[in-house]
Write an enzyme that holds these catalytic residues in place. Structure first.
Site, PDB file in Angstrom:
ATOM      1  N   PHE A   1     138.113 -59.696 -93.916  1.00 17.12           N
ATOM      2  CA  PHE A   1     137.807 -59.394 -95.532  1.00 17.12           C
ATOM      3  C   PHE A   1     136.662 -59.735 -95.975  1.00 17.12           C
ATOM      4  O   PHE A   1     136.673 -60.322 -96.959  1.00 17.12           O
ATOM      5  CB  PHE A   1     139.016 -60.158 -96.053  1.00 17.12           C
ATOM      6  CG  PHE A   1     140.608 -59.556 -95.402  1.00 17.12           C
ATOM      7  CD1 PHE A   1     140.659 -58.667 -94.604  1.00 17.12           C
ATOM      8  CD2 PHE A   1     141.657 -60.402 -95.693  1.00 17.12           C
ATOM      9  CE1 PHE A   1     141.863 -58.164 -93.837  1.00 17.12           C
ATOM     10  CE2 PHE A   1     142.670 -60.063 -95.144  1.00 17.12           C
ATOM     11  CZ  PHE A   1     142.962 -58.928 -94.293  1.00 17.12           C
ATOM     12  N   HIS A   2     135.433 -59.724 -95.421  1.00 18.69           N
ATOM     13  CA  HIS A   2     134.066 -59.913 -95.749  1.00 18.69           C
ATOM     14  C   HIS A   2     133.267 -58.790 -95.716  1.00 18.69           C
ATOM     15  O   HIS A   2     132.192 -58.688 -95.263  1.00 18.69           O
ATOM     16  CB  HIS A   2     133.614 -60.975 -95.013  1.00 18.69           C
ATOM     17  CG  HIS A   2     134.360 -62.284 -95.109  1.00 18.69           C
ATOM     18  ND1 HIS A   2     134.477 -63.420 -94.214  1.00 18.69           N
ATOM     19  CD2 HIS A   2     135.105 -62.900 -96.371  1.00 18.69           C
ATOM     20  CE1 HIS A   2     135.100 -64.494 -94.502  1.00 18.69           C
ATOM     21  NE2 HIS A   2     135.480 -64.309 -95.813  1.00 18.69           N
ATOM     22  N   ALA A   3     133.776 -57.564 -96.484  1.00 17.27           N
ATOM     23  CA  ALA A   3     132.901 -56.422 -96.406  1.00 17.27           C
ATOM     24  C   ALA A   3     131.482 -56.693 -97.256  1.00 17.27           C
ATOM     25  O   ALA A   3     131.625 -57.251 -98.240  1.00 17.27           O
ATOM     26  CB  ALA A   3     133.666 -55.179 -96.863  1.00 17.27           C
TER      27      ALA A   3
ATOM     28  N   GLU B   1     131.229 -55.905 -91.430  1.00 19.92           N
ATOM     29  CA  GLU B   1     132.391 -56.637 -91.514  1.00 19.92           C
ATOM     30  C   GLU B   1     132.521 -57.762 -90.283  1.00 19.92           C
ATOM     31  O   GLU B   1     131.997 -57.194 -89.039  1.00 19.92           O
ATOM     32  CB  GLU B   1     133.703 -55.967 -91.470  1.00 19.92           C
ATOM     33  CG  GLU B   1     135.029 -56.569 -91.318  1.00 19.92           C
ATOM     34  CD  GLU B   1     135.361 -57.602 -92.404  1.00 19.92           C
ATOM     35  OE1 GLU B   1     134.681 -58.535 -92.603  1.00 19.92           O
ATOM     36  OE2 GLU B   1     136.411 -57.489 -93.286  1.00 19.92           O
ATOM     37  N   ARG B   2     132.829 -58.853 -90.528  1.00 16.81           N
ATOM     38  CA  ARG B   2     133.248 -59.906 -89.399  1.00 16.81           C
ATOM     39  C   ARG B   2     134.582 -59.715 -88.735  1.00 16.81           C
ATOM     40  O   ARG B   2     135.411 -60.135 -89.421  1.00 16.81           O
ATOM     41  CB  ARG B   2     133.013 -61.325 -90.129  1.00 16.81           C
ATOM     42  CG  ARG B   2     132.857 -62.573 -89.298  1.00 16.81           C
ATOM     43  CD  ARG B   2     132.465 -63.625 -90.282  1.00 16.81           C
ATOM     44  NE  ARG B   2     131.135 -63.709 -90.707  1.00 16.81           N
ATOM     45  CZ  ARG B   2     131.024 -63.325 -92.098  1.00 16.81           C
ATOM     46  NH1 ARG B   2     132.130 -63.280 -92.818  1.00 16.81           N
ATOM     47  NH2 ARG B   2     129.814 -63.499 -92.455  1.00 16.81           N
TER      48      ARG B   2
END
Length: 532
Positions: free
Chosen positions: A467-469, A291-292
């Site tokens: 929100f970039h899993a 995740e970022r």
């Protein structure tokens, strides 16, 4: 019921997969989705995304375990739960990432997923408002458009970025994926254009495609090593469907590993502890979670912004502008301009991403975003390639229980340093004459925090997921890989994974565009396997 191929999950990749596979009239295709249709104002009107996110109707509303790297906060991790999946509730920003991201995939074991190999699929999927060139497509299903909420502050931010030495890119998804440019969005005529709208709806007339909604798949059934069907629950009733040719799992980076583990594919010791029969000991299932980490620079300004122009009579004006022209604040995405840059020398590609908006939001206690009341601007900063890794585990042997999400957002100190460098870069842009003349004060992080170490300390409390899993069922050939370069699950026949979980590592920017591309290329790979 019996189908040739079952696609589990109607999200960003799943809608593409089902639509493309059903182009072969010889295949009877079923798409099964846990949520409902995305035909709703929350998922169609761009500015309503804040209502869609964290809504149980459209979002799984997962919570991570307490994270010691950010003060034991248990963050909210959204995941789309409707046709279109993440593409129906996300910020609509369309970013492919840097060519080096995909070349790294190939080096990590994903042969055939290098940039030159995936570029034709990016071109095939899109209908880009900027037109066709060597990097862009013009007749694909997915509309990629310019933003329709204009503000001079966006132009001023771009000018300020140029003043700091960041080059102007004519297209960050094109030949020069570094520098500053306007954001492009997945919208059509000012309305969100999810993969359900772009790919699935045109395919609904096909007799060989069926869709089941409100149905949560609980297990993949096997005959030996071959996947032969699924069990699912619909309206509290258990049901089953057979698959003659195979199953493609497109349930996303959080739900795909969960479903594989519930079906007996995953880390053997963990499955045994859950009283699940181990069909294939795949230690990488659920691991490699990425995740970022991100943070917001919010500043008050002395000119009107969309924060103030969207209240009172302004809200009526904006509603009329959207209704009549499909323009204005109701078409807003999460960013209006963005920049990819390197904060350190000798890096092969940009390491931080900055996304600017001529408005500012804030989170409430439930993790939902809402507009600030004062005229404000914001820059969301994040790092492109975090070092930290987490994992997805089963909470028990109840297939309807949410997964355990363990991830330390700033568990790697270099990630925290890079995020601080990104904030410093955002502040440098704001200090340039093109933008500084409007700024009256800094809301977050707050001006007294000026040195890098102070920012790092602040970020260990304030950093948030982007929100970039991704990465929990990665492509590769090493011991931790879950699928091979053709997306077939190791140790299983007739079973594939095609979604963000298959990414070996995160791409720069967002994951939405790359997930759609995985659906596109995956449909060719799986279609070829079925034909052979």
């Amino acid at each position: 019921m019996r189908f040739d191929i079952i696609v589990v999950g109607g999200g960003s990749a799943g809608c593409v997969m089902a639509a493309r596979l059903s182009e072969d009239e010889r295949l009877n295709v079923l798409l099964i989705e846990a949520g409902e249709s995305d035909h709703h104002g929350f998922t169609k009107i761009p500015s309503m995304m804040n209502a869609a996110i964290n809504s149980p109707e459209f979002d799984w509303r997962f919570r991570a375990e307490p994270d010691p790297s950010i003060g034991d906060r248990a963050d909210y991790w959204p995941a789309g739960k409707c046709l279109g999946g993440g593409s129906a509730i996300n910020g609509m920003t369309f970013m492919r990432g840097h060519r080096a991201d995909y070349d790294r995939w190939a080096k990590e074991g994903a042969a055939g997923w290098d940039y030159e190999s995936v570029l034709p699929y990016f071109k095939r999927l899109e209908d880009n408002e900027r037109g066709v060139d060597d990097y862009r497509g013009g007749d694909g299903p997915q509309r990629v458009a310019e933003g329709r909420a204009h503000s001079h502050l966006v132009d001023d931010w771009i000018e300020a970025a140029i003043e700091t030495g960041i080059p102007r890119s004519p297209d960050l998804n094109g030949a020069r994926p570094e520098g500053v440019d306007f954001v492009q969005v997945t919208q059509k005529n000012g309305v969100r254009h999810s993969t359900a709208a772009a790919f699935l709806e045109p395919a609904l007339k096909r007799k060989n495609l069926e869709i089941i909604t409100n149905a949560q798949v609980t297990r993949i059934r096997f005959d030996g090593a071959r996947a032969i069907g699924i069990d699912y629950v619909q309206h509290n009733l258990p049901q089953a469907i057979s698959a003659a040719r195979g199953i493609v799992v497109c349930a996303g980076a959080l739900n795909t590993p969960k479903l594989l583990m519930q079906s007996g594919l995953g880390p053997g010791a963990h499955l045994a502890s859950m009283d699940i029969e181990v069909l294939a000991d795949l230690p990488g299932v659920g691991k490699n979670l990425q995740e970022r980490p991100g943070a917001l620079l919010v500043q008050d300004v002395n000119v009107p912004t969309l924060n103030t122009e969207s209240r009172g009579f302004g809200a009526i004006k904006q509603a009329l502008d959207f209704g009549l022209n499909r323009q204005g604040a109701m078409t807003l995405s999460m960013g209006q301009a963005h920049a990819f840059l390197r904060t350190r020398r000798n890096l092969p590609s940009p390491n931080v991403h900055l996304a600017f908006a001529a408005f500012a939001t804030e989170l409430d206690d439930e993790g939902s975003m809402k507009m600030r009341r004062l005229p404000s601007i914001s820059t969301f900063v994040s790092i492109c390639h975090p070092n930290a890794r987490g994992e997805i585990l089963l909470r028990g042997n109840d297939p309807l229980a949410p997964p355990v999400i363990r991830h330390e957002l700033l568990g790697d100190e270099d990630d925290a340093e890079q995020l601080a460098e990104a904030l410093i870069a955002a502040r440098m842009i704001a200090a340039k004459p093109a933008l500084s003349k409007y700024i009256t004060g800094e809301v977050t992080p707050s001006s007294p925090i000026s040195n890098k170490q102070g920012l790092i300390k602040y970020l260990h409390k304030a950093a948030a997921p982007s929100f970039h899993a991704a990465g929990t069922c990665k492509i590769g050939v090493d011991a931790m890989a879950v699928v091979d370069p053709k997306l077939k699950v190791h140790g299983a026949d007739g079973l594939w994974v095609a979604d963000a979980s298959a990414m070996p590592s995160l791409v720069s920017g967002g994951t939405a565009a790359a997930a759609i591309m995985i659906g596109e290329r995956g449909s060719d790979l799986i279609g070829a396997a079925l034909r052979s």
